[in-house]
Every structure is written in C-alpha cells, then in structure tokens.
Motif scaffolding. Structure first.
Motif, short mmCIF file in Angstrom:
data_model
loop_
_atom_site.label_atom_id
_atom_site.label_comp_id
_atom_site.label_asym_id
_atom_site.label_seq_id
_atom_site.Cartn_x
_atom_site.Cartn_y
_atom_site.Cartn_z
N VAL A 7 0.91 -1.00 0.16
CA VAL A 7 0.03 -0.09 -0.03
C VAL A 7 0.73 1.32 0.02
O VAL A 7 0.59 2.34 -0.59
CB VAL A 7 -1.03 0.13 1.09
CG1 VAL A 7 -1.66 1.32 1.59
CG2 VAL A 7 -1.85 -1.03 1.00
N ARG A 8 1.83 1.28 0.92
CA ARG A 8 2.79 2.55 0.93
C ARG A 8 3.36 2.52 -0.48
O ARG A 8 3.42 3.70 -1.02
CB ARG A 8 3.70 2.22 1.94
CG ARG A 8 4.86 3.33 2.19
CD ARG A 8 5.98 2.97 3.09
NE ARG A 8 6.85 2.20 2.48
CZ ARG A 8 7.84 2.48 1.33
NH1 ARG A 8 7.65 3.91 1.24
NH2 ARG A 8 8.55 1.70 0.90
N VAL B 82 -9.44 -1.76 2.43
CA VAL B 82 -8.50 -2.18 1.44
C VAL B 82 -8.30 -3.58 1.93
O VAL B 82 -7.44 -4.11 3.01
CB VAL B 82 -7.13 -1.24 1.56
CG1 VAL B 82 -6.25 -1.91 0.57
CG2 VAL B 82 -7.36 0.09 1.34
N SER B 83 -8.86 -4.62 1.17
CA SER B 83 -9.01 -5.99 1.63
C SER B 83 -9.10 -6.95 0.55
O SER B 83 -9.03 -6.44 -0.75
CB SER B 83 -10.05 -6.34 2.56
OG SER B 83 -10.13 -7.47 3.03
N GLY B 84 -8.87 -8.16 0.94
CA GLY B 84 -8.87 -9.28 -0.03
C GLY B 84 -10.47 -9.22 -0.62
O GLY B 84 -11.46 -8.50 -0.08
N ALA B 85 -10.82 -9.99 -1.58
CA ALA B 85 -12.16 -10.26 -1.89
C ALA B 85 -13.11 -10.70 -0.76
O ALA B 85 -12.78 -11.33 0.02
CB ALA B 85 -12.38 -11.21 -2.98
N ASN C 288 -5.97 -6.93 -4.73
CA ASN C 288 -5.32 -7.29 -6.02
C ASN C 288 -5.73 -6.18 -6.90
O ASN C 288 -4.95 -6.43 -8.31
CB ASN C 288 -6.19 -8.72 -6.59
CG ASN C 288 -5.99 -9.79 -5.43
OD1 ASN C 288 -4.87 -9.97 -4.93
ND2 ASN C 288 -7.01 -10.46 -5.33
N ARG C 289 -6.14 -5.11 -6.56
CA ARG C 289 -6.24 -4.14 -7.56
C ARG C 289 -6.00 -2.66 -6.88
O ARG C 289 -6.72 -1.71 -6.77
CB ARG C 289 -7.65 -4.06 -8.16
CG ARG C 289 -8.14 -5.23 -8.95
CD ARG C 289 -9.58 -5.12 -9.36
NE ARG C 289 -9.80 -6.29 -10.30
CZ ARG C 289 -11.14 -6.59 -10.76
NH1 ARG C 289 -12.26 -5.61 -10.47
NH2 ARG C 289 -11.59 -7.51 -11.33
N LEU C 290 -4.57 -2.77 -6.44
CA LEU C 290 -4.41 -1.41 -5.39
C LEU C 290 -4.15 -0.40 -6.64
O LEU C 290 -4.01 0.81 -5.82
CB LEU C 290 -2.92 -1.91 -5.03
CG LEU C 290 -3.17 -2.71 -3.78
CD1 LEU C 290 -1.65 -3.00 -2.86
CD2 LEU C 290 -4.16 -2.04 -2.60
N ALA D 88 -9.28 6.37 -5.60
CA ALA D 88 -10.57 5.93 -4.47
C ALA D 88 -10.29 7.06 -3.38
O ALA D 88 -11.06 7.77 -2.64
CB ALA D 88 -10.50 4.58 -3.86
N LEU D 89 -8.71 7.02 -2.73
CA LEU D 89 -8.42 7.84 -1.89
C LEU D 89 -8.72 9.50 -2.08
O LEU D 89 -9.12 10.30 -1.31
CB LEU D 89 -7.06 7.54 -1.38
CG LEU D 89 -6.45 8.54 -0.24
CD1 LEU D 89 -7.17 8.40 0.99
CD2 LEU D 89 -4.77 7.88 -0.05
N GLN D 90 -8.13 10.03 -3.13
CA GLN D 90 -8.38 11.18 -3.47
C GLN D 90 -10.02 11.62 -3.50
O GLN D 90 -10.27 12.75 -3.05
CB GLN D 90 -7.85 11.22 -5.18
CG GLN D 90 -7.89 12.82 -5.45
CD GLN D 90 -6.83 13.67 -4.62
OE1 GLN D 90 -5.98 13.28 -4.03
NE2 GLN D 90 -7.47 14.84 -4.08
N ARG D 91 -10.87 10.63 -4.12
CA ARG D 91 -12.07 10.97 -4.01
C ARG D 91 -12.66 11.15 -2.80
O ARG D 91 -13.64 11.97 -2.53
CB ARG D 91 -12.84 10.04 -5.07
CG ARG D 91 -14.31 10.21 -5.33
CD ARG D 91 -14.85 9.43 -6.08
NE ARG D 91 -14.81 7.72 -5.75
CZ ARG D 91 -14.10 7.11 -6.66
NH1 ARG D 91 -13.70 7.29 -7.49
NH2 ARG D 91 -14.15 5.85 -6.13
#
Length: 356
Positions: A16-17, A80-83, A104-106, A112-115
């Motif tokens: 994530v970082r 922010v997680s797996g399915a 799996n789609r980072l 998403a964070l900006q929004r």
C-alpha cells in the motif's frame, strides 16, 4: 497527509505504501495492527484518513468504523482488503464507509483515496456553511427580538407622553373653554367656544385611541379582554363581521400576551388591506401546553407566488416575532379560499422578553 493503516500483514502494508508513493502522494502512513492501537493512535493525534483491512486477527475492520462513529469522528474510511463479496461491500457502503479497494487491484487506491478526501472536504465545508448559517439565523432572531423589545418600549413611552402631556393639556383646555363658555355673553363667542370644545374633545378621543394602539392598557386585564376589545373596536371601525371564539384556562405571561395581541392586530390589518373579506374568525386556545391564535377570513386568499412577493414582509415580520418568542407561524391559503394564519407559542420553556 497522515493516514492510519489498520493492517496485520506488514507485506500488504508495504504494498500500500509503495502504491501511494508511485502515485506521488505525500503521506505519512502509520501501521496499526490491533483495535487498541488504532484507538490509541486516534486519541493521540489527528489523521486525515483511515485505510483498513476487513479481516484482521480476532476482529473485523468494520469494528474500527463503528468505533469512529461512536466517537463522533468523521474521517474518510476505505476498506483495503482481499475479496469480501458484493453483499459485504454493499453493506459497508450503506453504513457510510467511503469506498472499497481490492488488494489485488491496488492501482485503484490513489483515485479512490483522492475522491474520498475531496468528498470529505466538501462535506466539512458544507457543514461549516450550515453552522455559520444557523449562527447567522440565531443572531437575526436575537436582533429581531431586541428590535421588537425596543419598539414596544418606545410605544409605551410615547403612549405615556401622550397621556401625560397631550392628554393633560387637552383636558385643561376643555376646562378653560368651558369656563369661557359660562362667562362670555355674546352668542357669536359662545358658538366659537362650542366649536373649540368639540375640536378639543375630538383631539382628546384621538389621543386616547393612539394610546390604546401604542400600548393597550386593556392588556393589563389579560389577553382575552384585550382581544375582545380589539375585535369590537376593529369591527366598529371597519364594518367587518368579526367574532372571537375559544378561551384560555390559565393566565398568560405579559411577553406572550403582547406577541399574540400584536399578531392579531397585524393579521386584522392585513385582512382589511388585502383580503377583500366580509368576515373574520379568531380562535384562542391554550391546549396541550401551546398558546394558539388562529385568524381565518373568507377573502380572496393568495397563491404561493403572492406570499413570496416583497409585499409579504408583514408575514415575515410576524414569523420573526413568533420565533423570537420561541414559537412558529403557519399560513394556509389558496386563491379564492381565504386565508388562515396560525400562531403557536409554547407555554413552557419560552424565551423570556420583557415587553413592559
């Protein structure tokens, strides 16, 4: 920007970082692995947003969201997680979570964070604007109450001056004219004296009428007698058919009595000016802890557009007066169906204002 990352897998935290770094986010990403650490981190310092895994050791990321809600903390909160399944995602979003990003789609995370940050900033701005509007409204109500208080005091002062100065002078003038009438033998002089006496009597009656309109002494006898006097004198002066119905079980505080009296006075004046009515009904009650005055006429009524016109400042003034006394004013009307004005004032917990 400071982000809290609720995650029990250091490898996922590093991913994530790196994702945020690649997107050129200047962030300080703090890893917390337990609920206790999460709560402690938020108590110790501010965070701009929260990223949380859904499945954590011994608890669920939604528990962190619930804790935020209980504390009254408003922060962008992204899972922010797996399915985790569409139903689980939908439930989280319905409960107010900002967004969900699959591990799996980072690549979607920065967008998403900006929004979420922009939406949060917009909500804060809107909340601040609403708070400022509410404060402005409160100040306006206070100002209106202050102006009404000053107006009633000025009316009372003017009424006293009319009574003490003008009324006293006219009464003395009548005595002097009466004395002249008894001591002047000339018929022509007697005629002038009689004419002067009639003018003095007319002026005295006019001054008394002004005093009653400025500060009705009948209010000292109670609200009902004051309204009865208002209805009777208004009917005599205008020829309208007026009737007062209902009644009060308990005495009314002077400040509320003045609000009701002035509302009835203004309502009757509006009927005379605009309604083209033939009859008006006033109903007074104090049921269920609410003092209510209802004024209904059989006039031409008004449309919503008519009420919105600048000429409806009289109604706006009545609403402000009602709100200043802790109550409210409702208007029901339609073209050709007359108008009904309802004033409601709570008898308990009313804002005090010394109208005397």
């Amino acid at each position: 920007m400071h982000l809290l990352h609720l995650e029990d897998n250091p490898a996922d935290h590093e991913l994530v970082r790196r994702c945020l770094v690649r997107a050129e986010f200047e962030v300080r990403l703090t890893l917390v692995e337990t609920m206790a650490d999460f709560e402690s981190a938020l108590r110790q310092g501010e965070a701009d947003a929260v990223l949380a895994d859904y499945h954590l050791a011994g608890f669920c990321g939604m528990q962190a969201w619930d804790w935020l809600q209980q504390q009254g903390l408003e922060l962008p909160f992204l899972i922010v997680s797996g399915a985790i399944g569409e139903a689980t995602v939908a439930d989280a979003l319905l409960r107010g979570v900002s967004d969900y990003v699959d591990k799996n789609r980072l690549a979607r995370l920065p967008t998403a964070l900006q929004r979420a940050l922009e939406l949060h900033a917009s909500r804060r701005t809107q909340a601040q604007a609403q708070a400022e509007l509410a404060e402005s409204r409160r100040r306006l109500v206070d100002l209106t109450e202050h102006l009404q208080l000053g107006l009633e005091r000025e009316r009372a002062d003017i009424a006293r001056e009319i009574h003490d100065d003008i009324g006293g002078a006219l009464a003395a003038l009548k005595l002097d004219l009466a004395w002249l009438g008894r001591h002047l033998p000339q018929p022509e002089a007697q005629a002038h004296v009689r004419a002067a006496l009639e003018m003095a009597e007319h002026a005295l009656l006019a001054s008394q009428r002004l005093m009653r309109n400025l500060r009705p002494a009948v209010l000292d006898q109670g609200l009902e007698p004051a309204l009865q006097w208002l209805v009777r004198t208004f009917a005599e002066r205008t020829g309208l058919a007026l009737r007062l119905e209902g009644g009060l079980r308990l005495p009314v505080e002077p400040q509320l009595a003045m609000v009701v009296y002035r509302t009835a006075q203004e309502a009757l004046t509006n009927v005379l000016k605009h309604a083209q009515a033939r009859s008006v009904r006033l109903e007074l009650s104090d049921l269920e802890g609410v003092l209510t005055l209802e004024v209904s006429d059989d006039g031409c009524g008004a449309s919503a557009a008519d009420l919105a016109k600048l000429q409806s400042f009289g109604l706006l003034g009545l609403r402000e007066r009602a709100q200043g006394a802790g109550g409210w004013l409702d208007v029901a009307t339609a073209p050709g169906q007359g108008m009904t004005l309802i004033l409601s004032l709570p008898l308990n917990g009313t804002k005090a204002a010394d109208w005397e």
